[in-house]
Write a protein that holds these residues in place. Structure first.
Motif, PDB file in Angstrom:
ATOM      1  N   ALA A 213      10.206 -40.568-101.557  1.00  0.00           N
ATOM      2  CA  ALA A 213      10.893 -39.674-102.486  1.00  0.00           C
ATOM      3  C   ALA A 213      12.411 -39.826-102.393  1.00  0.00           C
ATOM      4  O   ALA A 213      13.106 -39.846-103.414  1.00  0.00           O
ATOM      5  CB  ALA A 213      10.489 -38.224-102.210  1.00  0.00           C
ATOM      6  N   VAL A 214      12.941 -39.945-101.186  1.00  0.00           N
ATOM      7  CA  VAL A 214      14.391 -40.081-101.013  1.00  0.00           C
ATOM      8  C   VAL A 214      14.891 -41.363-101.680  1.00  0.00           C
ATOM      9  O   VAL A 214      15.897 -41.361-102.412  1.00  0.00           O
ATOM     10  CB  VAL A 214      14.758 -40.078 -99.514  1.00  0.00           C
ATOM     11  CG1 VAL A 214      16.221 -40.461 -99.321  1.00  0.00           C
ATOM     12  CG2 VAL A 214      14.493 -38.696 -98.906  1.00  0.00           C
ATOM     13  N   ILE A 215      14.207 -42.479-101.429  1.00  0.00           N
ATOM     14  CA  ILE A 215      14.620 -43.756-102.032  1.00  0.00           C
ATOM     15  C   ILE A 215      14.541 -43.689-103.554  1.00  0.00           C
ATOM     16  O   ILE A 215      15.440 -44.162-104.270  1.00  0.00           O
ATOM     17  CB  ILE A 215      13.745 -44.904-101.494  1.00  0.00           C
ATOM     18  CG1 ILE A 215      13.944 -45.063 -99.985  1.00  0.00           C
ATOM     19  CG2 ILE A 215      14.068 -46.208-102.220  1.00  0.00           C
ATOM     20  CD1 ILE A 215      12.986 -46.052 -99.348  1.00  0.00           C
ATOM     21  N   GLN A 216      13.474 -43.101-104.066  1.00  0.00           N
ATOM     22  CA  GLN A 216      13.284 -43.046-105.515  1.00  0.00           C
ATOM     23  C   GLN A 216      14.307 -42.143-106.192  1.00  0.00           C
ATOM     24  O   GLN A 216      14.787 -42.458-107.286  1.00  0.00           O
ATOM     25  CB  GLN A 216      11.861 -42.569-105.822  1.00  0.00           C
ATOM     26  CG  GLN A 216      10.810 -43.613-105.494  1.00  0.00           C
ATOM     27  CD  GLN A 216       9.404 -43.105-105.737  1.00  0.00           C
ATOM     28  OE1 GLN A 216       8.986 -42.088-105.184  1.00  0.00           O
ATOM     29  NE2 GLN A 216       8.660 -43.811-106.579  1.00  0.00           N
ATOM     30  N   ILE A 217      14.646 -41.047-105.589  1.00  0.00           N
ATOM     31  CA  ILE A 217      15.655 -40.152-106.170  1.00  0.00           C
ATOM     32  C   ILE A 217      17.001 -40.861-106.275  1.00  0.00           C
ATOM     33  O   ILE A 217      17.707 -40.764-107.288  1.00  0.00           O
ATOM     34  CB  ILE A 217      15.779 -38.864-105.333  1.00  0.00           C
ATOM     35  CG1 ILE A 217      14.521 -38.000-105.516  1.00  0.00           C
ATOM     36  CG2 ILE A 217      17.011 -38.065-105.738  1.00  0.00           C
ATOM     37  CD1 ILE A 217      14.446 -36.818-104.582  1.00  0.00           C
ATOM     38  N   LEU A 218      17.354 -41.615-105.239  1.00  0.00           N
ATOM     39  CA  LEU A 218      18.624 -42.348-105.254  1.00  0.00           C
ATOM     40  C   LEU A 218      18.627 -43.428-106.335  1.00  0.00           C
ATOM     41  O   LEU A 218      19.617 -43.593-107.064  1.00  0.00           O
ATOM     42  CB  LEU A 218      18.871 -42.977-103.882  1.00  0.00           C
ATOM     43  CG  LEU A 218      19.131 -41.995-102.726  1.00  0.00           C
ATOM     44  CD1 LEU A 218      19.246 -42.752-101.404  1.00  0.00           C
ATOM     45  CD2 LEU A 218      20.395 -41.187-102.987  1.00  0.00           C
ATOM     46  N   ALA A 219      17.529 -44.178-106.448  1.00  0.00           N
ATOM     47  CA  ALA A 219      17.463 -45.245-107.452  1.00  0.00           C
ATOM     48  C   ALA A 219      17.418 -44.672-108.861  1.00  0.00           C
ATOM     49  O   ALA A 219      18.072 -45.188-109.781  1.00  0.00           O
ATOM     50  CB  ALA A 219      16.249 -46.132-107.193  1.00  0.00           C
TER      51      ALA A 219
END
Length: 493
Positions: free
Chosen positions: A458-464
């Motif tokens: 979730a953290v990686i996807q929110i940033l991307a």
């Protein structure tokens, strides 16, 4: 507006894909680990070979299908002709996909050899079917309303496709898989007949003009013969490929989407591959087989039902915002579960199911985003014909590694967190260390893996996703420009 019969026929394809692929995703890892007892080296080698083939075949099939559209001179083919070609591909490869599904459940060779061959054959036919089915979403419709309508029919049919998951839990038995084999054989026959009937129906109802250019996927041999006798075609294709790669590198929205989608594919397959294992190790002693089947079935069915609601939200707020909210919901669920711990059985049940619901719910919406990227590519590069299959295939090239990384990283993390290996060895003591153990340390290790993966994803996807700009006014402008540049309505409207 697209005719109802076309929506039904298009959606029925999702039914047959879901019937087979859900069972495949859920049991193939457990089958080779627990039943065929594949060794660690063969498993990793097979997954690496599968990683390469799984990543390459999507853009390969997409290139064979759409590379001629990259050349501005080839503008004689209409949207209706493209749709007709794609349906012919579905008619040919749909039944083969159903047959390849059967190759997993009957042991006919050494576990290592069968593992890699089955994966490659199955994924090759699945790619041919899925790629052309997804590409039709961009070829048959332009407006968000029509695309969400087609997507909605797919969701409805996919709900019925999840019935295979409900039934599979009752017949799955690691000690005796005879009933499971009969069950899979029945699914394969049903899907084979279904693909054949649906394809005939579509070809009879699509009153399109005769296709001027043969589909390259159907005439690979012809294409190879031409390339030998006409070297200039090879040079032309190389120039087209170089130009496409250059355009792709400069397509920033596509690249940010690819990063997000890679993580999404990884998370979806991680949930599916290890769902039975988490049920066994975290809930095996506290729930009945009937409850386990219900939990398993709900986690597969609810995403498709939710998708109907999510599509309504997409029409109101836009696909971008709905996906962003789903990422934040996944992050919040992971943090909440981590703070509660594994001792709350009811909460663990809810988390396992809801984690998959939100993750799969996001996956169902991503085809709409790729369709928008097809439109943006069409406008930015002034194409005469949208290269939908090639864009979908290239997207898969960059995201499909997640499908292979899921079981590899999953088995590695479980070994690290639990201190035991999920692979059988020559020692009987080591054989029972993971699969037959129910210690608190093993249970805690499984729980950590279950919770940490959604939070990290979730953290990686929110940033991307925050860097993705194809929404709001820009998306409205792209839709307007594509319509003005000559989106030709097929005769199915």
């Amino acid at each position: 507006m697209i005719a109802v019969e076309i929506c039904i026929a298009y959606g029925s394809m999702a039914l047959f894909i879901a019937l087979l692929n859900n069972v495949f995703l859920l049991y193939y890892v457990d089958l080779f680990l627990s039943v065929y007892r594949i060794d660690k080296a063969s498993f990793w080698i097979g997954e690496v070979v599968f990683l390469i083939w799984n990543s390459v075949n999507d853009p390969l099939f997409g290139w064979l299908s759409d590379h001629k559209s990259l050349n501005p001179k080839n503008s004689g083919i209409s949207t209706s002709q493209v749709a007709q070609k794609r349906f012919r591909v579905l008619a040919k490869f749909g039944p083969l996909f159903a047959v390849s599904f059967m190759s997993f459940w009957f042991q006919w060779g050494s576990p290592g050899l069968q593992f890699v061959l089955c994966l490659c054959f199955y994924d090759g036919f699945l790619t041919a079917v899925d790629l052309n089915h997804l590409a039709l979403l961009a070829d048959l419709a332009l407006s968000a309303e029509d695309r969400t309508r087609l997507n909605g029919y797919c969701s409805v049919f996919s709900v019925f496709g999840c019935m295979s998951v409900f039934l599979s839990y009752f017949v799955w038995d690691k000690e005796n898989i005879a009933s499971f084999r009969v069950f899979c054989f029945g699914l394969s026959v049903f899907a084979l007949v279904g693909f054949t009937v649906s394809s005939i129906f579509l070809r009879n109802h699509l009153k399109c003009e005769k296709v001027k250019v043969d589909t390259p996927i159907e005439d690979v041999g012809k294409s190879m013969a031409v390339s030998v006798t006409q070297p200039s075609d090879i040079i032309t294709q190389e120039l087209e490929l170089k130009e496409y790669i250059k355009q792709l590198v400069n397509h920033k929205n596509f690249l940010w989407f690819a990063i997000m989608n890679l993580v999404q594919v990884f998370h979806c397959h991680f949930n599916s591959n290890f769902f039975p294992l988490f049920l066994e190790k975290l809930l095996g002693d506290t729930i009945t087989p009937k409850m386990g089947a219900m939990l398993l079935g709900v986690s597969f069915v609810v995403p498709h039902i939710n998708n109907l609601y999510f599509l309504t939200l997409c029409r109101k707020y836009g696909v971008y915002d709905v996906i962003k909210w789903l990422f934040y919901a996944k992050l919040l669920l992971g943090i909440s579960m981590m703070s509660c711990g594994p001792q709350w059985t009811v909460l663990v049940c809810i988390f396992i199911a809801s984690n998959r619901v939100f993750t799969e719910g996001t996956c169902k919406l991503l085809n709409l985003v790729i369709s928008d990227l097809v439109d943006e590519d069409f406008v930015l590069h002034g194409r005469k014909q949208a290269i939908s299959a090639l864009v979908f295939g290239t997207s898969a090239l960059l995201s499909k590694p997640g499908q292979t990384l899921a079981p590899l990283i999953g088995t590695w993390l479980l070994a690290k967190q639990t201190g035991t290996s999920v692979f059988y060895t020559g020692s009987d003591e080591m054989n029972s260390s993971f699969h037959d153990s129910s210690s608190k340390d093993l249970r805690w290790g499984c729980f950590c893996v279950l919770v940490y993966i959604p939070i990290a994803c979730a953290v990686i996807q929110i940033l991307a996703w925050s860097r993705f700009t194809l929404h709001g006014n820009r998306l409205v402008w792209i839709k307007h420009m594509r319509k003005n540049q000559g989106f030709e309505s097929a005769t199915v409207y």
